[in-house]
Design an enzyme around this catalytic site. Structure first.
Site, PDB file in Angstrom:
ATOM      1  N   HIS A  28      -8.046 -11.667  36.902  1.00 56.64           N
ATOM      2  CA  HIS A  28      -9.276 -10.992  36.472  1.00 56.64           C
ATOM      3  C   HIS A  28      -9.487  -9.721  37.288  1.00 56.64           C
ATOM      4  CE1 HIS A  28     -10.560 -13.161  40.069  1.00 56.64           C
ATOM      5  NE2 HIS A  28     -11.604 -12.330  40.157  1.00 56.64           N
TER       6      HIS A  28
ATOM      7  N   ASP B 254     -13.086  -7.901  38.798  1.00 57.52           N
ATOM      8  CA  ASP B 254     -14.425  -8.451  39.007  1.00 57.52           C
ATOM      9  C   ASP B 254     -15.449  -7.924  37.991  1.00 57.52           C
ATOM     10  OD1 ASP B 254     -13.694 -10.111  41.130  1.00 57.52           O
ATOM     11  OD2 ASP B 254     -13.818  -8.452  42.563  1.00 57.52           O
TER      12      ASP B 254
ATOM     13  N   HIS C 255      -6.727  -9.249  39.972  1.00 60.85           N
ATOM     14  CA  HIS C 255      -6.331 -10.111  41.080  1.00 60.85           C
ATOM     15  C   HIS C 255      -6.533 -11.561  40.706  1.00 60.85           C
ATOM     16  CE1 HIS C 255     -10.626  -9.179  41.667  1.00 60.85           C
ATOM     17  NE2 HIS C 255     -10.729 -10.387  42.195  1.00 60.85           N
TER      18      HIS C 255
ATOM     19  N   ARG D 167     -17.643 -11.376  50.277  1.00 65.33           N
ATOM     20  CA  ARG D 167     -17.319 -10.224  49.427  1.00 65.33           C
ATOM     21  C   ARG D 167     -18.543  -9.349  49.192  1.00 65.33           C
ATOM     22  NH1 ARG D 167     -15.882 -11.131  43.291  1.00 65.33           N
ATOM     23  NH2 ARG D 167     -17.820 -10.047  42.820  1.00 65.33           N
TER      24      ARG D 167
HETATM   25  C1  OGA Z   1     -12.821 -12.261  44.697  1.00 60.23           C
HETATM   26  C2  OGA Z   1     -11.676 -13.112  44.298  1.00 60.23           C
HETATM   27  C3  OGA Z   1      -9.719 -14.252  45.146  1.00 60.23           C
HETATM   28  C4  OGA Z   1      -9.345 -14.998  46.367  1.00 60.23           C
HETATM   29  O1  OGA Z   1     -13.211 -12.305  45.874  1.00 60.23           O
HETATM   30  O2  OGA Z   1     -13.333 -11.530  43.845  1.00 60.23           O
HETATM   31  O3  OGA Z   1     -11.380 -13.228  43.135  1.00 60.23           O
HETATM   32  O4  OGA Z   1      -8.131 -15.138  46.613  1.00 60.23           O
HETATM   33  N1  OGA Z   1     -10.997 -13.665  45.301  1.00 60.23           N
HETATM   34  O5  OGA Z   1     -10.235 -15.480  47.069  1.00 60.23           O
HETATM   35 MN    MN Z   2     -12.497 -11.651  41.980  1.00 67.84          MN
END
Ligand code: OGA
Ligand code: MN
Length: 286
Positions: free
Chosen positions: A108, A110, A262, A277
Site C-alpha cells: 500500500h 499510506d 510499502h 509514525r
Molecule cells: C506504516 C506501515 C509497515 C511496517 O507505518 O505506514 O505500513 O513495516 N508500516 O511497520
Molecule cells: Mn503504511
C-alpha cells in the site's frame, strides 16, 4: 542553537533508497539542512536515518513539521493519546494505544483512500524484533518507466477507485481492529485518483494504485479492472523495484507516498515491535 551540516548521503542496495549519515534529529536543524534533506528525499524516495534511539516524540513531531503540516489517522484508537499526530504501530500498544499486530502487511501507499493523500510518512523504530519485521518498499516511478508503451498509453487518463472500508471491515472481522458501527464505517467513502500520477515536485510519472486500498478501475468491467490491477501490482513489486529495510532500533525511515508503496513482513509476535509514525500532508493527485 541551530546547526548546519553538509549531509553525506549513502546509496543503499536499491536506487530507491539512501541513508543519510551523521544526523541527530534531536538537534534544531537549520533551514539549509532541511532544504538539503528535502532535496535528498526527492532524489531517494526512501531516506533512512539510523541511530535515533534518543529521538523524543516532541522532536519527531517538530522534525516532521519541517516538511509540511501533519495529518491524523482516522482510526483514533491507534493514535498516541498525548500526541495524536503520532500513529502508534505497536504489538504491545505502547503509550496506551490499541495494540496492532499486522499493520500494513499488504502492499500500500499510506491513506490513498482520502481525496488528498499524504506526501510522506516518517517512521521511527523504537523497539524492533531481532529478526523479521522488515519493511519492503517498491519504486513506483521505476515501475512506471518499465511499462511497455502500449500499457503507458492505456493508463493515460484512466482513474481508479480507492477506499478504506473494504480493508478495514476485513481487519475488523478478523478481530484485529476495533469494531465500528455502520455510521463510522460509512465515513470511508470512495475516492478517485489517476492511475499514472505525475509527481508534483519531480514531474516524474508513477503508478498510483495499490493492493491495500484500490478497489477497481473506473469505467471498466469487473474482470478487465481486476486483470489490469493485478498486472500492475505484480509488475510493480518485482525484485528489481524493491528495497528491503531491515530495522535497527532507533532507525527513522521517511518515504514519499506519492511514488512508492510499502508493506510490512512477518515476525515472531512474541517479540515486541513498536514504531511511531508521523504523516505529512500532500496535494491532490494529478
Ligand atoms: C506504516 C506501515 C509497515 C511496517 O507505518 O505506514 O505500513 O513495516 N508500516 O511497520
Ligand atoms: Mn503504511
Amino acid at each position: 542553537m541551530t546547526i548546519t551540516i553538509q549531509i553525506p548521503v549513502k546509496p543503499l542496495d536499491n536506487p530507491l533508497a539512501a541513508e543519510v549519515v551523521g544526523l541527530d534529529l534531536n538537534m534544531d536543524l537549520d533551514d539549509q539542512t532541511i532544504a538539503d534533506l528535502h532535496k535528498a528525499w526527492m532524489a531517494y524516495p526512501v531516506l533512512v536515518v539510523r541511530g535515533q534511539q534518543d529521538l523524543t516524540m516532541e522532536r519527531h513531531l517538530e522534525y516532521s513539521r519541517r516538511f509540511g503540516d501533519l495529518q491524523r489517522h482516522t482510526v483514533k484508537e491507534i493514535l498516541h493519546p498525548e500526541f495524536p499526530e503520532i500513529l502508534v504501530l505497536s504489538n504491545r500498544g505502547r503509550g496506551g494505544a490499541q495494540p496492532i499486530n499486522n499493520g500494513g502487511a499488504y502492499w500500500h501507499s499510506d491513506i490513498t483512500y482520502e481525496d488528498v493523500p499524504p506526501m510522506g510518512s516518517i517512521l521511527h523504530g523504537l523497539i524492533t524484533p531481532p529478526e523479521g519485521g522488515d519493511t519492503l518498499y517498491a519504486d513506483m516511478t521505476a515501475a512506471y518507466d518499465a511499462l511497455d508503451d502500449a500499457t503507458k498509453a492505456k493508463l493515460e487518463g484512466l482513474k481508479a477507485i480507492h477506499t478504506y472500508r473494504t480493508r478495514y471491515e476485513a481487519m475488523m472481522n478478523a478481530g484485529v481492529r476495533p469494531v465500528k458501527t455502520e455510521e463510522e464505517l460509512s465515513q470511508w467513502t470512495e475516492v478517485i485518483h489517476p492511475i499514472a500520477r505525475t509527481h508534483p515536485e519531480t514531474g516524474k510519472k508513477a503508478i498510483f494504485v495499490n493492493e491495500g486500498f484500490t478497489s477497481r478501475v473506473e469505467g471498466m468491467s469487473d474482470n478487465e479492472s481486476r486483470d489490469l490491477l493485478e498486472h500492475l501490482f505484480e509488475h510493480s513489486t518485482q525484485d528489481q523495484f524493491v528495497y528491503r529495510h531491515k530495522w535497527q532500533q532507533g532507525d527513522v525511515v521517511m518515504w514519499d507516498n506519492r511514488c512508492t508503496m510499502h508493506r510490512a513482513t512477518d515476525y515472531d509476535l512474541s517479540q515486541e515491535r513498536s514504531m511511531h509514525r508521523t504523516t505529512v500532508r500532500g496535494t491532490r493527485p494529478v
